[in-house]
Enzyme design. Structure first.
Site, PDB file in Angstrom:
ATOM      1  N   GLY A  10       0.488  -1.316  -0.151  1.00  0.00           N
ATOM      2  CA  GLY A  10      -0.142  -0.149  -0.082  1.00  0.00           C
ATOM      3  C   GLY A  10       0.809   1.304  -0.069  1.00  0.00           C
ATOM      4  O   GLY A  10       0.194   2.226   0.058  1.00  0.00           O
ATOM      5  N   CYS A  11       2.086   1.069   0.064  1.00  0.00           N
ATOM      6  CA  CYS A  11       2.973   2.394   0.069  1.00  0.00           C
ATOM      7  C   CYS A  11       3.901   2.409  -1.030  1.00  0.00           C
ATOM      8  O   CYS A  11       4.497   1.559  -1.889  1.00  0.00           O
ATOM      9  CB  CYS A  11       4.064   1.955   1.166  1.00  0.00           C
ATOM     10  SG  CYS A  11       5.490   3.065   1.187  1.00  0.00           S
TER      11      CYS A  11
END
Length: 140
Positions: A10-11
């Site tokens: 998610g980064c």
């Protein structure tokens, strides 16, 4: 070359680092550390191997950092480690480990120093920032 990335899909920075590793022709071991957190000993190895303090390895943004009162300067090394182990999202990312060293790859270009220079041409981050030229050489 054996490469391990402590990754959070998610980064954006973590995704860029994973893509740069693959651009070097390496398929790393991917550890989604939020789902499979490192042991206490391994976390200590990652932090010290990267030349960081525990506080420098803490992530504030998008985490329970403030709610847990982790900004308290009187917290000990062990208390900070305990918080990171209880809430792995507090571990800053991505950590990359290779035979050439360990880095907290923030910014993502930090990990280029611990990869062989076998990049397969240009690399551009998700946000459009160029990192490697067409010959695979670092732009900055």
């Amino acid at each position: 070359m054996d490469v391990t990335i402590y990754h959070n899909p998610g980064c954006g920075t973590s995704r860029n680092v994973l893509a740069m590793i693959r651009n070097a022709g390496i398929e790393p071991e991917i550890i989604e550390y939020v789902k499979s957190p490192p042991s206490r000993d391994r976390l200590i190895e990652l932090i010290s191997g990267a030349g960081l303090t525990v506080r420098q390895a803490l992530r504030e943004k998008g985490t329970p950092y403030a709610e847990l009162g982790l900004d308290d300067p009187s917290l000990t090394y062990d208390q900070l480690l305990d918080a990171m182990l209880a809430h792995p999202i507090l571990i800053n990312r991505p950590f990359v480990v290779t035979p050439l060293g360990t880095r907290l790859a923030r910014p993502s270009e930090m990990m280029l120093d611990i990869l062989p220079s076998t990049h397969r041409g240009a690399f551009i981050k998700e946000d459009g920032e160029p990192v490697l030229d067409p010959e695979g050489k670092r732009i900055r």
